[in-house]
Design a protein around this motif. Sequence first.
Motif, PDB file in Angstrom:
ATOM      1  N   TYR A   1      10.205 -16.021 -58.231  1.00 12.71           N
ATOM      2  CA  TYR A   1      10.172 -17.031 -57.168  1.00 12.71           C
ATOM      3  C   TYR A   1       9.929 -18.415 -57.769  1.00 12.71           C
ATOM      4  O   TYR A   1      10.603 -19.386 -57.424  1.00 12.71           O
ATOM      5  N   LYS A   2       8.947 -18.483 -58.639  1.00 14.72           N
ATOM      6  CA  LYS A   2       8.602 -19.782 -59.226  1.00 14.72           C
ATOM      7  C   LYS A   2       9.769 -20.350 -60.030  1.00 14.72           C
ATOM      8  O   LYS A   2      10.041 -21.553 -60.003  1.00 14.72           O
ATOM      9  N   LEU A   3      10.476 -19.460 -60.727  1.00 18.78           N
ATOM     10  CA  LEU A   3      11.640 -19.913 -61.484  1.00 18.78           C
ATOM     11  C   LEU A   3      12.738 -20.404 -60.529  1.00 18.78           C
ATOM     12  O   LEU A   3      13.394 -21.416 -60.791  1.00 18.78           O
ATOM     13  N   LEU A   4      12.897 -19.688 -59.424  1.00 26.43           N
ATOM     14  CA  LEU A   4      13.883 -20.100 -58.416  1.00 26.43           C
ATOM     15  C   LEU A   4      13.541 -21.484 -57.875  1.00 26.43           C
ATOM     16  O   LEU A   4      14.410 -22.361 -57.772  1.00 26.43           O
ATOM     17  N   PHE A   5      12.267 -21.696 -57.514  1.00 28.52           N
ATOM     18  CA  PHE A   5      11.851 -23.005 -56.988  1.00 28.52           C
ATOM     19  C   PHE A   5      12.160 -24.124 -58.005  1.00 28.52           C
ATOM     20  O   PHE A   5      12.703 -25.169 -57.649  1.00 28.52           O
ATOM     21  N   LYS A   6      11.815 -23.853 -59.264  1.00 29.76           N
ATOM     22  CA  LYS A   6      12.004 -24.872 -60.304  1.00 29.76           C
ATOM     23  C   LYS A   6      13.484 -25.215 -60.472  1.00 29.76           C
ATOM     24  O   LYS A   6      13.876 -26.395 -60.532  1.00 29.76           O
ATOM     25  N   ASN A   7      14.324 -24.185 -60.527  1.00 29.16           N
ATOM     26  CA  ASN A   7      15.749 -24.410 -60.728  1.00 29.16           C
ATOM     27  C   ASN A   7      16.374 -25.163 -59.557  1.00 29.16           C
ATOM     28  O   ASN A   7      17.216 -26.049 -59.743  1.00 29.16           O
ATOM     29  N   LEU A   8      15.951 -24.824 -58.327  1.00 31.95           N
ATOM     30  CA  LEU A   8      16.489 -25.506 -57.147  1.00 31.95           C
ATOM     31  C   LEU A   8      16.051 -26.969 -57.122  1.00 31.95           C
ATOM     32  O   LEU A   8      16.816 -27.852 -56.716  1.00 31.95           O
ATOM     33  N   MET A   9      14.810 -27.227 -57.534  1.00 30.07           N
ATOM     34  CA  MET A   9      14.316 -28.602 -57.559  1.00 30.07           C
ATOM     35  C   MET A   9      14.989 -29.406 -58.677  1.00 30.07           C
ATOM     36  O   MET A   9      15.338 -30.569 -58.487  1.00 30.07           O
ATOM     37  N   ASP A  10      15.192 -28.750 -59.843  1.00 30.67           N
ATOM     38  CA  ASP A  10      15.863 -29.435 -60.947  1.00 30.67           C
ATOM     39  C   ASP A  10      17.274 -29.855 -60.556  1.00 30.67           C
ATOM     40  O   ASP A  10      17.769 -30.910 -60.964  1.00 30.67           O
ATOM     41  N   LYS A  11      17.926 -29.009 -59.751  1.00 28.84           N
ATOM     42  CA  LYS A  11      19.286 -29.316 -59.310  1.00 28.84           C
ATOM     43  C   LYS A  11      19.299 -30.194 -58.059  1.00 28.84           C
ATOM     44  O   LYS A  11      20.356 -30.437 -57.478  1.00 28.84           O
ATOM     45  N   LYS A  12      18.091 -30.617 -57.648  1.00 24.47           N
ATOM     46  CA  LYS A  12      17.923 -31.478 -56.473  1.00 24.47           C
ATOM     47  C   LYS A  12      18.489 -30.844 -55.193  1.00 24.47           C
ATOM     48  O   LYS A  12      18.968 -31.506 -54.287  1.00 24.47           O
ATOM     49  N   LEU A  13      18.411 -29.505 -55.143  1.00 24.62           N
ATOM     50  CA  LEU A  13      18.839 -28.794 -53.936  1.00 24.62           C
ATOM     51  C   LEU A  13      17.706 -28.695 -52.921  1.00 24.62           C
ATOM     52  O   LEU A  13      17.945 -28.536 -51.726  1.00 24.62           O
ATOM     53  N   ILE A  14      16.467 -28.737 -53.399  1.00 26.59           N
ATOM     54  CA  ILE A  14      15.313 -28.752 -52.506  1.00 26.59           C
ATOM     55  C   ILE A  14      14.328 -29.797 -52.980  1.00 26.59           C
ATOM     56  O   ILE A  14      14.241 -30.098 -54.163  1.00 26.59           O
ATOM     57  N   ASP A  15      13.605 -30.343 -52.016  1.00 25.20           N
ATOM     58  CA  ASP A  15      12.550 -31.301 -52.333  1.00 25.20           C
ATOM     59  C   ASP A  15      11.648 -31.380 -51.107  1.00 25.20           C
ATOM     60  O   ASP A  15      12.129 -31.611 -49.996  1.00 25.20           O
ATOM     61  N   ASN A  16      10.371 -31.163 -51.302  1.00 18.14           N
ATOM     62  CA  ASN A  16       9.444 -31.211 -50.160  1.00 18.14           C
ATOM     63  C   ASN A  16       9.878 -30.200 -49.096  1.00 18.14           C
ATOM     64  O   ASN A  16      10.197 -30.548 -47.969  1.00 18.14           O
ATOM     65  N   PHE A  17       9.875 -28.925 -49.468  1.00 23.49           N
ATOM     66  CA  PHE A  17      10.472 -27.884 -48.646  1.00 23.49           C
ATOM     67  C   PHE A  17       9.419 -26.965 -48.008  1.00 23.49           C
ATOM     68  O   PHE A  17       8.254 -26.948 -48.401  1.00 23.49           O
ATOM     69  N   ILE A  18       9.874 -26.183 -47.038  1.00 21.32           N
ATOM     70  CA  ILE A  18       9.120 -25.040 -46.507  1.00 21.32           C
ATOM     71  C   ILE A  18       9.942 -23.797 -46.821  1.00 21.32           C
ATOM     72  O   ILE A  18      11.157 -23.790 -46.620  1.00 21.32           O
ATOM     73  N   LEU A  19       9.293 -22.745 -47.288  1.00 20.09           N
ATOM     74  CA  LEU A  19       9.965 -21.461 -47.461  1.00 20.09           C
ATOM     75  C   LEU A  19       9.379 -20.474 -46.456  1.00 20.09           C
ATOM     76  O   LEU A  19       8.157 -20.359 -46.331  1.00 20.09           O
ATOM     77  N   VAL A  20      10.234 -19.764 -45.738  1.00 16.81           N
ATOM     78  CA  VAL A  20       9.802 -18.747 -44.786  1.00 16.81           C
ATOM     79  C   VAL A  20      10.499 -17.439 -45.126  1.00 16.81           C
ATOM     80  O   VAL A  20      11.727 -17.389 -45.217  1.00 16.81           O
TER      81      VAL A  20
END
Length: 850
Positions: free
Chosen positions: A735-754
């Motif tokens: 999960y943490k790797l997924l979050f990092k990769n999505l943020m690095d690609k600027k796909l998420i920023d200041n998000f909520i995960l449900v």
Amino acid sequence: MTFIKKIKQFREQYHLPQRKVAEVLGIDETTYCKIERGERKVKREQVFAIAKLLKVDKDKLLRLWLANQITTVVTNDKKLSNKVLSMAKNRVTKTMDEVNNDIELLKTPKQLSSKKYGVKASSLNNNPLLFEWIPNGFILSNELVAKIAKNALDENGLTIIKGLFIKLLETSEILILRSSSSLEWVQGHSFAGLFNSFRGATNFDEFIDFLKTIYEDSNSEKISNYADLKNVSLPKDHIALLVQNEIKCNKSALVVLDKDSDYVEIFNSDIKNAVSGSITPNFSQFRSKKDITNKEGVMQGLHLHPNAYNELYAIIDNARQSVLNGNSIHLEIGFTSTQTFVLQINNLSDQNVNDFINDRRSDIFISKSEAMQWFHKVGLFKEKLKIYPFLTKEKLYEHILMDFDFEKPVTLRFSYKNQVNLPRNFFNTKDELKQWLENTTIPNSKKYEIIVHEYLNVRRSFELLLNENDLLLEQIPGMWESDNILNPDVIYLDNKTAKAWIWNKERTKLKFADNPKEHNDYQKVTADNTLVEWQTKLNDVVSILKKHFKFVLPLNFHFVEDDTKDWSFLNIRKGFSIVQQPKAVQMERYVIGSILDIEKWDGIKPLHLQISNQRNYEKELLDIIEKLPKNIDDYITVDFGLLSHPAIILREFGYKLIPSYFFNDINNLPSNYSVKTLDVNDDPIKRIMSEQSVYEDEDFKVVHDRNPIVENHLLVISKHPYTSMIDNKDLCSKYKLLFKNLMDKKLIDNFILVERGRAQFCTSGFTNSHAHAHFLPLDSFKENIIGLFVEKTKCQKTNTLEKATNILKRSKNEYILLMKEEEIYISILPKGQSYEKQLIRNFFGEAKYE
């Protein structure tokens, strides 16, 4: 010792002055002194007050008082005293004989009349092969119950009953009083479960209070209204009473058996919940005598006591010996930690096992108001709702003003039995409501209930026919009123096929809640994306409905869609099965449009009914039905749909129907339908995996959600066959790797995960499903969105994802996991409870910024 000497002795023993006793009796001290000197008599009701004050057994003191009364009378005339005492003795003996004739001990080899002792009590006592498993107790006849309830039984009779009660209490700390009526399990078991019982009787005073309440309830207006509804004659004083050791069961079973087969349901609950159908069985088994499959291993998983399986089937085998003349028997069984008990036996004279399974809980709702309450409770009707008992116009107006603020308009309607055409209206203001009440004749009967709810701005009306393996959805734009003449759009789904019949012609005479002059978007042919949207919503609501009404299908539900595309359910009716391919379906059909057409019918061609759908056309329809042969074996096709008014009336007269839109290519059938085939076998996982990714690695695929709550709503699907993300032992790191990769690609920023872990169903269309989660941009929501969600779902906060994962792994239940950057919240849902879409999708949808 005389009565006077006895109370004086106890008074002095407790060092009570005469003044204190006088205060309790409500008399002055001088008067009480005359009582102790024998110059004034004690009244009967004063005996009980004295007994309570002096802590003396009230029955013993009463007997002493009675003896004193008799002695005083007979000693005044010694010549007659022996005759008087003899007559009194005979009278008491007669009373005792009469009472004893109206009392029976359970588990005695004597056939009891159901008219006198009720079906429940007589069935228990009339099955001697099951006596071993029946709790101890005694039975009071309906006449004796009525006498006690009306205070018409003398002390000698009450003494007999009290003796039995105390003796029974010696074998159990608490007793249960169970109503038993001759009406139960007759007339289609109409009254089963309607009469009250009371648990927890621990003394005779409670017993009398409970008995009176049960008697009053059995003669209440609720019961008489139900008797009216079922056309059943309600006898006066029909309630007998079972008094038994109370068995506290933590598991229960319902069993139905005939000569050749049996059906068993086992519940992790007491018998009350099982009978009411409020929960789903944990174990169901249908077997024939040829298929005696040992299910003991499965049942042990339910944590029954060690000998439960053997005792259960010993009960079944013994009960089957009582099945006579093809009758079936229905058993209610309770399990404690050590024993198995038979709590109820019912003979089903005209049903076999399959009939019972089909008819289970067939009388779910008595009235529209009860249906509305249920829909509101489970979230299928979300507006503010109030159900009022009968009120005068003035009181009704006062209550509505108190409960509704009129920020939104309100709808008022009446409910009684299954009646239609009752007064109903919509009100924008308090003045409109007041004026309507003043000028409208409303039902002046306590049998009516009043439904008031916040206004629904209706854009579409639906009728849903739900069977076990298929469903039919008929829709018209606007409100589905009784004078509707519109052909419906239709979706039919079963396990193999999925079709939609769409009416091509432009619709006129539309009725909408706010009466707009034109709604072109609703007059056009239903678009393919709308059909997909409906199909997705059906996946949700059908899951809910099937969960609660599994044993009573088919059912017909009426609901509407408002201007926000939310669905609200308004009513429920008994449904029917659909046959799609009758034998003569390919034959040319004979069209009947009026009564004159019947005279020219050759009696061979299958019929197609093509008459007005308006309710005021009912007389001509009934004239047509009167001319139709009663033994038509083939199906009649009808315009307007299976759930239209003509179709409903034809079914009530016993004719088999099939909708014309199933066969739109046949001669003389409407040609204005276009038929669309939907992909019922669409695998959502395969579909999502084939969509264009915004991110993908060996563990996850991330796509744009097809039905986004907000812009940039991302759906995360596991590539592994997990039912929840936490089933992955390396969840945290992945999960943490997924979050990092999505943020690095600027796909998420200041998000909520449900994440809805172990979800039974979801709006994406897959059930019992694949692990999946949602990324939602935090900036798209109102402030304090997390606080509101925590309050709504009762989430608990954890410090790390690792801690949350460990907590969730210890539970097997469905859960909600919510993350906002470093904040982590989890909510474990009660077993058997699913949070439907509104707690996530609708909650976040309402909380977004406009």
